[in-house]
Design a protein around this motif. Structure first.
Motif, PDB file in Angstrom:
ATOM      1  N   GLN A  63       0.862  -1.171   0.000  1.00 48.56           N
ATOM      2  CA  GLN A  63       0.000   0.000   0.000  1.00 48.56           C
ATOM      3  C   GLN A  63       0.895   1.216   0.000  1.00 48.56           C
ATOM      4  N   ALA A  64       0.427   2.278  -0.619  1.00 52.16           N
ATOM      5  CA  ALA A  64       1.217   3.503  -0.624  1.00 52.16           C
ATOM      6  C   ALA A  64       0.306   4.687  -0.370  1.00 52.16           C
ATOM      7  N   THR A  65       0.787   5.598   0.483  1.00 51.37           N
ATOM      8  CA  THR A  65       0.086   6.846   0.724  1.00 51.37           C
ATOM      9  C   THR A  65       0.828   7.925  -0.041  1.00 51.37           C
ATOM     10  N   LEU A  66       0.162   8.521  -1.015  1.00 50.09           N
ATOM     11  CA  LEU A  66       0.811   9.484  -1.898  1.00 50.09           C
ATOM     12  C   LEU A  66       0.571  10.905  -1.403  1.00 50.09           C
ATOM     13  N   GLU A  67       1.534  11.768  -1.668  1.00 52.69           N
ATOM     14  CA  GLU A  67       1.389  13.190  -1.342  1.00 52.69           C
ATOM     15  C   GLU A  67       1.538  13.997  -2.626  1.00 52.69           C
ATOM     16  N   GLY A  68       1.430  15.317  -2.490  1.00 50.17           N
ATOM     17  CA  GLY A  68       1.525  16.178  -3.669  1.00 50.17           C
ATOM     18  C   GLY A  68       2.870  16.112  -4.364  1.00 50.17           C
ATOM     19  N   ALA A  69       3.875  15.553  -3.686  1.00 51.60           N
ATOM     20  CA  ALA A  69       5.215  15.498  -4.268  1.00 51.60           C
ATOM     21  C   ALA A  69       5.408  14.317  -5.207  1.00 51.60           C
ATOM     22  N   ILE A  70       4.364  13.552  -5.485  1.00 49.63           N
ATOM     23  CA  ILE A  70       4.493  12.460  -6.455  1.00 49.63           C
ATOM     24  C   ILE A  70       4.201  13.017  -7.844  1.00 49.63           C
TER      25      ILE A  70
ATOM     26  N   ARG B  85       6.554  15.522   3.157  1.00 50.02           N
ATOM     27  CA  ARG B  85       6.126  14.139   2.931  1.00 50.02           C
ATOM     28  C   ARG B  85       6.041  13.852   1.440  1.00 50.02           C
ATOM     29  N   VAL B  86       6.638  12.755   1.007  1.00 47.48           N
ATOM     30  CA  VAL B  86       6.597  12.381  -0.408  1.00 47.48           C
ATOM     31  C   VAL B  86       5.722  11.146  -0.584  1.00 47.48           C
ATOM     32  N   ILE B  87       6.070  10.081   0.120  1.00 51.71           N
ATOM     33  CA  ILE B  87       5.284   8.854  -0.012  1.00 51.71           C
ATOM     34  C   ILE B  87       5.565   7.937   1.166  1.00 51.71           C
ATOM     35  N   GLU B  88       4.564   7.156   1.501  1.00 48.29           N
ATOM     36  CA  GLU B  88       4.746   6.146   2.539  1.00 48.29           C
ATOM     37  C   GLU B  88       4.304   4.810   1.966  1.00 48.29           C
TER      38      GLU B  88
END
Lengths: 109, 139
Positions: A63-70, B85-88
């Motif tokens: 699973q991945a939690t994405l942020e605006g930096a992707i 935060r970039v990705i988890e």
């Protein structure tokens, strides 16, 4: 709903039990970060895919939690290991509530 | 308006503070995110690999990959981004390895951190400096 969202997934057709193999996913999405401003100086609201998950026969792979930096068109590469034939399901969750899915069958032999 | 010597000094000091403040704020945000992820676990260096280019020509798509054998989850932080935060990644029981790759945006030249949370709650940390020629935040 963001337009022209098209998921693409690459999974091998077959694998042997316990073999570690690679999965690649790509989905077309603008991934508006919420940091940019339009020509009038107004902030363009964030519109991204905020969560991705890959499951196999109901069990989780990653699973991945994405942020605006992707980056635009989020790409993932990861590895999986399975013991029996079945189906991989891929799920992407959009900020606007849309859910994009794709699935791929794999044979263990 | 007459600008005295004292005014000039005050303005100079003000400008210096204004330039330093955002940098400080970014560092704090990275630290906060690190602490939140660690949740009290001991942080140590090593045991995790972060692959990022030394020089990224385009900050909009910087390929990064992380790998930490035995990790439950991996968090990537970009210390110079408005939101660090970039990705988890969270690895499930069928993950073939505790590694993953993606592409991210970097606002400018900065340190990128990768943190891995192990099954016992401890946290491994590593970092890489990426030089960015064109920033990726639309500014």
């Amino acid at each position: 709903m963001a337009e022209n969202v098209k998921p693409r997934v690459r999974v091998p057709r077959s694998a042997s039990a316990g073999e570690v193999f690679e999965i690649k996913t790509l989905i077309s999405h603008i991934m508006e970060s919420g940091q940019r401003k339009d020509s009038d100086g107004n902030t363009i609201p964030r519109s991204i895919i905020n969560h991705f998950s890959c499951d196999f026969n109901g069990e989780n792979v990653i699973q991945a939690t994405l942020e605006g930096a992707i980056s635009t068109n989020p790409y993932f590469q990861f590895e999986a290991v399975i013991q029996e034939s079945g189906t991989f399901t891929f799920t992407w969750n959009d900020d606007d509530g849309s859910v994009y899915t794709d699935s791929k069958d794999i044979t263990v032999g | 308006m007459i600008i005295t010597r004292r005014d000039t000094l005050v303005m100079g000091a003000g400008a210096a503070v204004a330039t330093l403040l955002p940098l400080q704020a970014f560092a704090d945000a990275t630290e906060d995110a690190t602490m939140e992820f660690a949740a009290g676990g001991a942080i140590s260096d090593g045991g995790i690999e972060l692959t990022a280019p030394e020089i990224a020509e385009n900050g909009n798509t910087v390929p990064i990959s992380v790998s930490a054998p035995g990790a439950v989850s991996i968090l990537v932080l970009a210390s110079g981004n408005p939101n660090p935060r970039v990705i988890e990644f969270n690895f499930g029981p069928l993950a073939g390895s505790q590694s993953a790759s993606t592409r991210c945006r970097l606002a400018g030249t900065q340190d990128v951190f990768a943190l891995a949370k192990m099954a016992d709650g401890s946290v491994k940390r590593t970092s890489a400096t990426v030089k960015v020629t064109i920033g990726g935040c639309g500014g």
